[in-house]
Design a protein around this motif. Structure first.
Motif, PDB file in Angstrom:
ATOM      1  N   VAL A  24       0.881  -1.206   0.034  1.00 47.39           N
ATOM      2  CA  VAL A  24       0.034   0.238  -0.144  1.00 47.39           C
ATOM      3  C   VAL A  24       0.946   1.331  -0.027  1.00 47.39           C
ATOM      4  CG1 VAL A  24      -1.555   1.463   1.320  1.00 47.39           C
ATOM      5  CG2 VAL A  24      -1.860  -1.170   1.247  1.00 47.39           C
ATOM      6  N   ILE A  25       0.710   2.232  -1.052  1.00 43.39           N
ATOM      7  CA  ILE A  25       1.589   3.318  -1.074  1.00 43.39           C
ATOM      8  C   ILE A  25       0.828   4.278  -0.078  1.00 43.39           C
ATOM      9  CG2 ILE A  25       2.335   4.954  -2.779  1.00 43.39           C
ATOM     10  CD1 ILE A  25       2.777   2.866  -4.689  1.00 43.39           C
ATOM     11  N   PRO A  26       1.461   4.923   0.616  1.00 43.67           N
ATOM     12  CA  PRO A  26       0.646   5.898   1.534  1.00 43.67           C
ATOM     13  C   PRO A  26       0.202   7.166   0.575  1.00 43.67           C
ATOM     14  CG  PRO A  26       3.076   5.783   2.169  1.00 43.67           C
ATOM     15  CD  PRO A  26       2.825   5.046   1.049  1.00 43.67           C
ATOM     16  N   SER A  27      -1.052   7.591   0.803  1.00 45.27           N
ATOM     17  CA  SER A  27      -1.661   8.659   0.143  1.00 45.27           C
ATOM     18  C   SER A  27      -0.937  10.099   0.510  1.00 45.27           C
ATOM     19  CB  SER A  27      -2.964   8.787   0.579  1.00 45.27           C
ATOM     20  OG  SER A  27      -3.296   9.081   1.748  1.00 45.27           O
ATOM     21  N   GLU A  28      -0.226  10.335   1.535  1.00 41.82           N
ATOM     22  CA  GLU A  28       0.506  11.330   1.830  1.00 41.82           C
ATOM     23  C   GLU A  28       1.948  11.045   2.344  1.00 41.82           C
ATOM     24  OE1 GLU A  28      -1.270  14.647   4.093  1.00 41.82           O
ATOM     25  OE2 GLU A  28      -3.434  14.101   3.254  1.00 41.82           O
ATOM     26  N   LEU A  29       2.889  11.597   2.091  1.00 39.53           N
ATOM     27  CA  LEU A  29       4.138  11.390   2.645  1.00 39.53           C
ATOM     28  C   LEU A  29       4.511  12.301   3.689  1.00 39.53           C
ATOM     29  CD1 LEU A  29       6.265  10.760  -0.803  1.00 39.53           C
ATOM     30  CD2 LEU A  29       5.249   8.975   0.986  1.00 39.53           C
ATOM     31  N   PRO A  30       5.420  12.044   4.700  1.00 44.17           N
ATOM     32  CA  PRO A  30       5.839  13.168   5.588  1.00 44.17           C
ATOM     33  C   PRO A  30       6.473  14.106   4.967  1.00 44.17           C
ATOM     34  CG  PRO A  30       6.660  10.991   6.090  1.00 44.17           C
ATOM     35  CD  PRO A  30       6.269  10.636   4.789  1.00 44.17           C
ATOM     36  N   GLN A  31       6.123  15.510   5.723  1.00 38.37           N
ATOM     37  CA  GLN A  31       6.644  16.537   5.303  1.00 38.37           C
ATOM     38  C   GLN A  31       8.130  16.584   5.707  1.00 38.37           C
ATOM     39  OE1 GLN A  31       5.250  18.758   3.713  1.00 38.37           O
ATOM     40  NE2 GLN A  31       6.460  20.633   3.754  1.00 38.37           N
ATOM     41  N   GLN A  32       9.130  16.776   4.802  1.00 32.26           N
ATOM     42  CA  GLN A  32      10.581  16.880   4.931  1.00 32.26           C
ATOM     43  C   GLN A  32      10.984  18.122   5.986  1.00 32.26           C
ATOM     44  OE1 GLN A  32      11.782  16.632   0.349  1.00 32.26           O
ATOM     45  NE2 GLN A  32      13.061  17.679   1.946  1.00 32.26           N
ATOM     46  N   LYS A  33      11.705  17.716   6.960  1.00 31.23           N
ATOM     47  CA  LYS A  33      12.161  18.524   7.775  1.00 31.23           C
ATOM     48  C   LYS A  33      13.538  19.281   7.412  1.00 31.23           C
ATOM     49  CE  LYS A  33      13.876  18.997  12.768  1.00 31.23           C
ATOM     50  NZ  LYS A  33      14.140  18.128  14.040  1.00 31.23           N
ATOM     51  N   TYR A  34      14.329  18.625   6.483  1.00 38.35           N
ATOM     52  CA  TYR A  34      15.594  19.313   5.956  1.00 38.35           C
ATOM     53  C   TYR A  34      15.391  19.256   4.352  1.00 38.35           C
ATOM     54  CZ  TYR A  34      16.897  18.338  10.567  1.00 38.35           C
ATOM     55  OH  TYR A  34      17.191  18.358  12.243  1.00 38.35           O
ATOM     56  N   HIS A  35      15.983  20.491   3.829  1.00 31.81           N
ATOM     57  CA  HIS A  35      15.844  20.536   2.249  1.00 31.81           C
ATOM     58  C   HIS A  35      17.280  20.401   1.697  1.00 31.81           C
ATOM     59  CE1 HIS A  35      11.683  21.629   3.036  1.00 31.81           C
ATOM     60  NE2 HIS A  35      12.058  22.341   4.053  1.00 31.81           N
ATOM     61  N   LEU A  36      17.179  20.334   0.397  1.00 32.13           N
ATOM     62  CA  LEU A  36      18.488  20.283  -0.291  1.00 32.13           C
ATOM     63  C   LEU A  36      19.311  21.316  -0.194  1.00 32.13           C
ATOM     64  CD1 LEU A  36      17.016  18.763  -3.726  1.00 32.13           C
ATOM     65  CD2 LEU A  36      18.028  17.621  -1.775  1.00 32.13           C
ATOM     66  N   GLY A  37      20.601  21.242  -0.062  1.00 30.59           N
ATOM     67  CA  GLY A  37      21.669  22.300   0.000  1.00 30.59           C
ATOM     68  C   GLY A  37      21.480  22.578   1.518  1.00 30.59           C
ATOM     69  N   GLU A  38      20.775  22.319   2.547  1.00 27.44           N
ATOM     70  CA  GLU A  38      20.829  22.717   3.978  1.00 27.44           C
ATOM     71  C   GLU A  38      21.935  21.930   4.643  1.00 27.44           C
ATOM     72  OE1 GLU A  38      17.915  23.029   7.893  1.00 27.44           O
ATOM     73  OE2 GLU A  38      17.322  22.191   6.048  1.00 27.44           O
ATOM     74  N   TRP A  39      22.966  22.425   5.476  1.00 25.51           N
ATOM     75  CA  TRP A  39      23.838  22.029   6.366  1.00 25.51           C
ATOM     76  C   TRP A  39      23.305  21.324   7.490  1.00 25.51           C
ATOM     77  CZ3 TRP A  39      29.056  21.561   4.871  1.00 25.51           C
ATOM     78  CH2 TRP A  39      29.191  22.164   4.005  1.00 25.51           C
ATOM     79  N   VAL A  40      23.761  20.171   7.587  1.00 26.12           N
ATOM     80  CA  VAL A  40      23.427  19.375   9.016  1.00 26.12           C
ATOM     81  C   VAL A  40      24.573  18.558   9.594  1.00 26.12           C
ATOM     82  CG1 VAL A  40      21.166  19.009   8.114  1.00 26.12           C
ATOM     83  CG2 VAL A  40      22.909  17.286   7.662  1.00 26.12           C
ATOM     84  N   ARG A  41      24.311  18.005  10.815  1.00 24.70           N
ATOM     85  CA  ARG A  41      25.226  17.340  11.296  1.00 24.70           C
ATOM     86  C   ARG A  41      24.582  16.381  12.361  1.00 24.70           C
ATOM     87  NH1 ARG A  41      26.797  17.900  17.149  1.00 24.70           N
ATOM     88  NH2 ARG A  41      25.356  18.920  18.230  1.00 24.70           N
ATOM     89  N   TRP A  42      25.399  15.046  12.398  1.00 24.10           N
ATOM     90  CA  TRP A  42      24.751  13.987  13.204  1.00 24.10           C
ATOM     91  C   TRP A  42      24.972  14.588  14.797  1.00 24.10           C
ATOM     92  CZ3 TRP A  42      26.045  12.948   8.295  1.00 24.10           C
ATOM     93  CH2 TRP A  42      25.374  11.877   7.574  1.00 24.10           C
ATOM     94  N   PHE A  43      24.019  14.543  15.571  1.00 17.43           N
ATOM     95  CA  PHE A  43      24.248  15.069  17.091  1.00 17.43           C
ATOM     96  C   PHE A  43      24.237  14.182  17.943  1.00 17.43           C
ATOM     97  CE2 PHE A  43      19.757  14.976  16.422  1.00 17.43           C
ATOM     98  CZ  PHE A  43      19.361  14.510  17.650  1.00 17.43           C
ATOM     99  N   GLN A  44      23.931  12.828  17.821  1.00 19.49           N
ATOM    100  CA  GLN A  44      23.903  11.945  18.661  1.00 19.49           C
ATOM    101  C   GLN A  44      25.358  11.114  19.209  1.00 19.49           C
ATOM    102  OE1 GLN A  44      20.386   9.344  18.449  1.00 19.49           O
ATOM    103  NE2 GLN A  44      19.011  11.145  18.407  1.00 19.49           N
ATOM    104  N   VAL A  45      26.294  11.487  18.277  1.00 26.31           N
ATOM    105  CA  VAL A  45      27.483  10.578  18.341  1.00 26.31           C
ATOM    106  C   VAL A  45      28.792  11.679  18.456  1.00 26.31           C
ATOM    107  CG1 VAL A  45      26.900   8.592  16.930  1.00 26.31           C
ATOM    108  CG2 VAL A  45      27.996  10.760  15.750  1.00 26.31           C
ATOM    109  N   LEU A  46      29.751  11.350  19.551  1.00 30.53           N
ATOM    110  CA  LEU A  46      30.855  12.194  19.488  1.00 30.53           C
ATOM    111  C   LEU A  46      31.386  12.137  18.059  1.00 30.53           C
ATOM    112  CD1 LEU A  46      32.632  13.760  21.615  1.00 30.53           C
ATOM    113  CD2 LEU A  46      33.600  11.318  22.096  1.00 30.53           C
ATOM    114  N   ASN A  47      32.164  13.509  18.112  1.00 34.29           N
ATOM    115  CA  ASN A  47      32.798  14.036  16.614  1.00 34.29           C
ATOM    116  C   ASN A  47      31.628  13.439  15.524  1.00 34.29           C
ATOM    117  OD1 ASN A  47      34.880  15.152  17.998  1.00 34.29           O
ATOM    118  ND2 ASN A  47      35.919  13.166  18.152  1.00 34.29           N
ATOM    119  N   GLY A  48      30.605  13.838  15.532  1.00 30.86           N
ATOM    120  CA  GLY A  48      29.832  13.394  14.459  1.00 30.86           C
ATOM    121  C   GLY A  48      30.041  14.075  13.031  1.00 30.86           C
TER     122      GLY A  48
END
Length: 103
Positions: A16-40
């Motif tokens: 079953v393909i969902p009728s609606e997909l979740p809204q993205q929190k992050y967008h193309l080109g955005e800078w992010v980091r892994w925050f749950q690990v030391l030296n992420g």
């Protein structure tokens, strides 16, 4: 050369393909980091996929991150996938601090 096909995980469309997909929190080109690990690691979002337990354990959005050249794992891989819950955005001052600390 070894046959690599047995190593590729199976791909399957959901029943079953969902009728609606979740809204993205992050967008193309955005800078992010892994925050749950030391030296992420940190980098820029270059892709977003939705999985539904076909070849991945978790259902939801997954972000493809191009690691910054100073990111700790960049010598091993240039890109990595991240679960939305494992990353956070980087503002300009945080990005400068990370780039300065990971030489």
């Amino acid at each position: 050369m070894r046959d690599i096909l047995p190593q590729i995980p199976p791909v399957a469309m959901p029943e079953v393909i969902p009728s609606e997909l979740p809204q993205q929190k992050y967008h193309l080109g955005e800078w992010v980091r892994w925050f749950q690990v030391l030296n992420g690691d940190f980098g820029r979002v270059i892709g977003v996929i939705y999985t539904q337990q076909a070849s991945c354990i978790a259902t939801g959005l997954h972000y493809l991150i191009l690691l910054d050249e100073r990111s700790p794992s960049r010598d091993t891989c240039s890109c990595d996938f991240a679960f939305e819950e494992d990353i956070e955005p980087l503002d300009k001052s945080s990005l400068e601090r990370f780039q300065g600390n990971h030489v």
